[in-house]
Design an enzyme around this catalytic site. Structure first.
Site, PDB file in Angstrom:
ATOM      1  N   ASP A 159      20.164  30.235 -79.151  1.00 13.56           N
ATOM      2  CA  ASP A 159      18.764  30.823 -78.973  1.00 13.56           C
ATOM      3  C   ASP A 159      17.815  29.957 -79.407  1.00 13.56           C
ATOM      4  O   ASP A 159      18.058  29.259 -80.666  1.00 13.56           O
ATOM      5  CB  ASP A 159      18.369  32.153 -79.379  1.00 13.56           C
ATOM      6  CG  ASP A 159      17.349  32.972 -78.897  1.00 13.56           C
ATOM      7  OD1 ASP A 159      17.236  33.034 -77.716  1.00 13.56           O
ATOM      8  OD2 ASP A 159      16.525  33.191 -79.554  1.00 13.56           O
TER       9      ASP A 159
ATOM     10  N   GLU B 185      19.902  26.660 -75.554  1.00  8.94           N
ATOM     11  CA  GLU B 185      18.419  26.792 -74.881  1.00  8.94           C
ATOM     12  C   GLU B 185      17.517  26.118 -75.645  1.00  8.94           C
ATOM     13  O   GLU B 185      17.028  26.361 -76.438  1.00  8.94           O
ATOM     14  CB  GLU B 185      18.263  28.483 -75.016  1.00  8.94           C
ATOM     15  CG  GLU B 185      17.139  28.800 -74.205  1.00  8.94           C
ATOM     16  CD  GLU B 185      16.087  29.627 -74.781  1.00  8.94           C
ATOM     17  OE1 GLU B 185      15.081  30.249 -74.231  1.00  8.94           O
ATOM     18  OE2 GLU B 185      16.117  29.896 -76.040  1.00  8.94           O
TER      19      GLU B 185
HETATM   20  C1  NOJ Z   1      14.968  33.277 -75.641  1.00  6.97           C
HETATM   21  C2  NOJ Z   1      15.686  34.494 -75.399  1.00  6.97           C
HETATM   22  O1  NOJ Z   1      16.177  34.448 -73.935  1.00  6.97           O
HETATM   23  C3  NOJ Z   1      14.522  35.698 -75.175  1.00  6.97           C
HETATM   24  O2  NOJ Z   1      15.005  36.731 -74.458  1.00  6.97           O
HETATM   25  C4  NOJ Z   1      14.022  35.981 -76.695  1.00  6.97           C
HETATM   26  O3  NOJ Z   1      13.088  36.695 -76.382  1.00  6.97           O
HETATM   27  C5  NOJ Z   1      13.461  34.681 -77.219  1.00  6.97           C
HETATM   28  N1  NOJ Z   1      14.579  33.580 -77.059  1.00  6.97           N
HETATM   29  C6  NOJ Z   1      13.420  35.006 -78.890  1.00  6.97           C
HETATM   30  O4  NOJ Z   1      14.586  35.037 -79.352  1.00  6.97           O
END
Ligand code: NOJ
Length: 546
Positions: A214, A279
Site C-alpha cells: 500500500d 501500489e
Molecule cells: C490505498 C488503498 O487502496 C486505499 O483504500 C487506502 O485508503 C489508502 N491506500 C491508504 O492506506
C-alpha cells in the site's frame, strides 16, 4: 479438503506464476460472512474458495484483515501480526491458506507500511511520551509554524482532503497523508525498518505467496519536509491531482528504493516464488520502472485502464502505454479495470445495459492481453457501482472531507436468493454492513451459474481459454495490432501458427469478424450467422486461426 482436489507439488518453474496470473481481489469485509454479523470474514472466504477455483483465478489478494479500528476500512492497522476479531483469528487464516493452497490458489496479503493506525501501540506510546522522546521519533512529529506554532509545519495536504497535519495537546503536530487516524511512520528510523522486515517474515512463515504494498511510493519524505508550493487554499488545485503526473515532496523519493532492496532478499529467501506488487504512483514510466526488477519489487499496478474512456483511441493508448512501460521495466504489465478505490467499470462506462455490455467487452479485452490481470470481486457478476447509498451509511473517511466516497464499490457480494443481502451471511442472516440494492437478485452467483450469456459464465469461459490457449500463454507472442475500421480494435497474439485475435467493437455499427477466424467466446451473442458473423456494438470477441 479431499485429496483429489489437491494440486501437484510446486516446482521451481512455478516461481514465475505472477507473470501471467489472474489475481482476484477480495475486499474481505464484503466478500462472505460466515458468522452472520454482517461483515465478511476469513472463514467466509474459506467456504467460498471452491467458487474461486471454479471461476479460474490463480491467486487472491486479500485487503487488510489485521487488528484495526476500521477508520479506513482496515488500511489503519493497529497490530500487523494479528487478525481483527471481526474477520476471525490467526487460526482461521491458517486454515484458509491451507485450503487455498490445496485448491491451487495462491494468497497475496496487503501490507500497509506508510502509516499505522493511531491505535497502534507505537502511536499511543508516542502521544504519552511527549515531544523529543524516542517514541515520537518513529513518526513524523514537528513544531508548527507561526508565533505560537499554531500553523501546520508545512503546506502538505491529506489525500483525503484538508491539511496533512494534526496538532496534539502538547502543541506538536504529526503528519498523516491520509486520515488523522493514520499517522505516517518515519522510515528513516531503523526500528521501523526492522519491524516491517519482521512483519514480512511473519506472514511469509504463515505461507503467503506475496504482498500488495500500500502507498509503496510514500514511505520516504523529502528531507526538511519542504513546502509543495501550492495547495487547494492557494490556487484551488488539490496536490493529489499531481499523483502520477508530477513530483511531490512526500512521494516517490529516491531513498524509498533502499527499503525494497532490503525486502527483496527476504522474499527470495523463501521457496515458491513469493512476490510483491506495488501500489505506486510516479511522474514517468521510467520512475515507476525503478520499483520493479530483480533487486526490488516484482510488479507495480498499471492504473491507466481506470481512467480510460469508452473509445477505441483511449483503450488503444492505455494498451500501448502499458506495453511500452512493461518494456521499460522488463516485467509483464498488470491490468486493472476495477478495484476498491474506484467506481466500478460497469458504471464508468455508462451504467445500465450499455455500461454492462461495455464492461464485459472491456474485460474480454483485458484478459486477452499479456501480463497479469487483477480482477475486483463482483466484476465477474457485472456488478454496478451502488450510487444511492444513504449518506449516513457511508463509511469512507474521505467522504466527510471531500464529499467523494468509495463505499459504492464495496457493497457485499450477492451469492444467492431473492432478498438482500442475498446469501452474504449464513442462512437466515439479514445483516450486511452496507445494504445491497433490491435489484441484485438477478446478479447473484446462483442466478448466473449455468445461465448462458451471464457475465459469470462469460468470465468462466474467458478464464478457461486464457489458461488453456497457447497464444495466451506467458511465453506466447506479444500484441500485434490489425487493420480495423474506425472505432474497432483488433489485435492478435500468436503461438507458432496458432493465432488468437481479440476484436472490440467501440463503433456505432456491427462489424464483420469472420476474417479473423473461428469465434471462441464473445461478450454478446454474435449475429448474422448466414452471411458471416457480425460483432454487435459495445461487444468483444476472441477468434482463433490455426
Ligand atoms: C490505498 C488503498 O487502496 C486505499 O483504500 C487506502 O485508503 C489508502 N491506500 C491508504 O492506506
Amino acid at each position: 479438503m479431499t485429496a483429489s482436489t489437491a494440486t501437484p507439488p510446486r516446482t521451481a518453474a512455478d516461481d514465475d506464476w505472477w507473470r501471467s496470473a489472474v489475481v482476484y481481489q477480495v475486499y474481505v469485509r464484503s466478500f462472505a460472512d460466515s458468522d452472520g454479523d454482517g461483515t465478511g470474514d476469513l472463514q467466509g472466504i474459506r467456504q467460498r474458495l471452491p467458487y474461486l477455483r471454479d471461476l479460474g483465478v490463480d491467486a487472491l489478494w486479500l485487503t487488510p484483515f489485521y487488528t484495526s479500528p476500521m477508520v479506513d476500512g482496515g488500511y489503519d492497522v493497529a497490530d500487523y501480526r494479528d487478525v481483527d476479531p471481526m474477520f476471525g483469528t490467526l487460526t482461521d487464516f491458517d486454515a484458509m491458506i491451507t485450503d487455498a493452497h490445496a485448491l491451487g490458489l495462491r494468497i497475496i496479503v496487503d501490507l500497509v507500511p506508510n502509516h499505522t493506525s493511531s491505535a497502534h501501540r507505537w502511536f499511543t506510546a508516542a502521544l504519552a511520551a511527549g515531544p523529543g522522546s524516542p517514541e515520537r521519533a518513529r513518526y513524523l512529529f514537528a513544531e508548527g509554524r507561526g508565533a505560537h506554532g499554531e500553523l501546520p509545519p508545512n503546506d502538505w495536504e491529506s489525500i483525503f482532503g484538508g491539511p496533512a497535519w494534526t496538532r496534539v495537546p502538547d502543541g506538536e503536530w504529526y503528519l498523516h497523508l491520509f486520515d488523522p487516524a493514520q499517522p505516517d511512520l518515519n522510515w528513516r528510523h531503523p526500528e521501523v525498518r526492522a519491524e516491517f522486515e519482521d512483519v514480512l517474515r511473519f506472514w511469509l512463515d504463515r505461507g503467503v505467496d506475496g504482498f500488495r504494498i500500500d502507498v509503496a511510493h510514500g514511505m520516504i519524505k523529502a528531507e526538511g519536509l519542504p513546502d509543495v508550493g501550492f495547495s487547494t487554499l492557494t490556487i484551488g488545485q488539490r496536490q493529489v491531482e499531481l499523483l502520477g503526473k508530477g513530483r511531490l515532496p512526500y512521494f516517490d523519493q529516491d531513498e524509498v528504493h533502499e527499503i525494497y532492496r532490503a525486502w527483496r532478499p527476504i522474499l527470495d529467501s523463501y521457496p515458491g516464488g513469493r512476490m510483491a506488487v506495488a501500489e505506486a504512483w510516479a511522474e514517468t514510466p521510467q520512475r515507476l520502472a525503478r520499483y520493479i526488477g530483480a533487486d526490488e519489487l516484482h510488479q507495480a499496478f498499471s492504473f491507466d485502464f481506470l481512467d480510460a474512456t469508452w473509445s477505441a483511441d483511449s483503450f488503444r493508448k492505455v494498451v500501448d502505454t502499458a506495453l511500452a512501460e512493461s518494456t521499460v521495466v522488463g516485467a509483464p504489465t498488470t491490468w486493472v479495470l476495477s478495484n476498491h478505490d474506484k467506481q466500478r467499470h460497469v458504471t464508468r462506462y455508462g451504467d445500465g445495459v450499455e455500461g454492462l455490455r461495455r464492461a464485459r467487452a472491456a474485460s474480454l479485452l483485458m484478459l486477452a492481453l499479456p501480463g497479469c490481470a487483477y480482477l475486483y470481486q463482483g466484476e465477474e457478476l457485472g456488478l454496478p457501482e451502488v450510487l444511492d447509498l444513504p449518506d449516513e451509511l457511508r463509511q469512507d473517511p474521505a467522504f466527510l472531507r471531500t464529499g467523494e466516497s468509495r463505499d459504492g464499490c464495496r457493497v457485499p457480494i450477492p451469492w444467492s436468493g431473492e432478498l438482500a443481502p442475498y446469501g452474504f451471511g449464513p442462512a437466515g442472516s439479514e445483516l450486511s454492513w452496507l445494504p445491497a440494492p433490491a435489484t441484485w437478485a438477478a446478479l447473484s452467483v446462483t442466478a448466473q451459474t449455468g445461465l448462458p450469456g451471464s457475465t459469470l459464465e462469460l468470465y468462466r469461459a474467458a478464464l478457461r481459454i486464457r489458461h488453456e490457449h497457447p497464444a495466451l500463454a506467458v511465453d506466447a507472442g506479444g500484441v500485434t495490432w490489425l487493420e480495423s475500421g474506425p472505432g474497432v480494435l483488433a489485435f492478435s497474439r500468436a503461438a507458432g501458427a496458432t493465432v488468437l485475435t481479440c476484436v472490440v467493437n467501440l463503433s456505432g455499427a456491427p462489424v464483420p469478424i469472420d476474417g479473423y477466424g473461428e469465434p471462441l467466446v464473445a461478450s454478446e451473442a454474435l449475429t448474422g450467422q448466414g452471411s458471416g458473423h457480425l460483432l454487435p456494438v459495445d461487444a468483444a470477441a476472441w477468434l482463433e486461426r490455426r
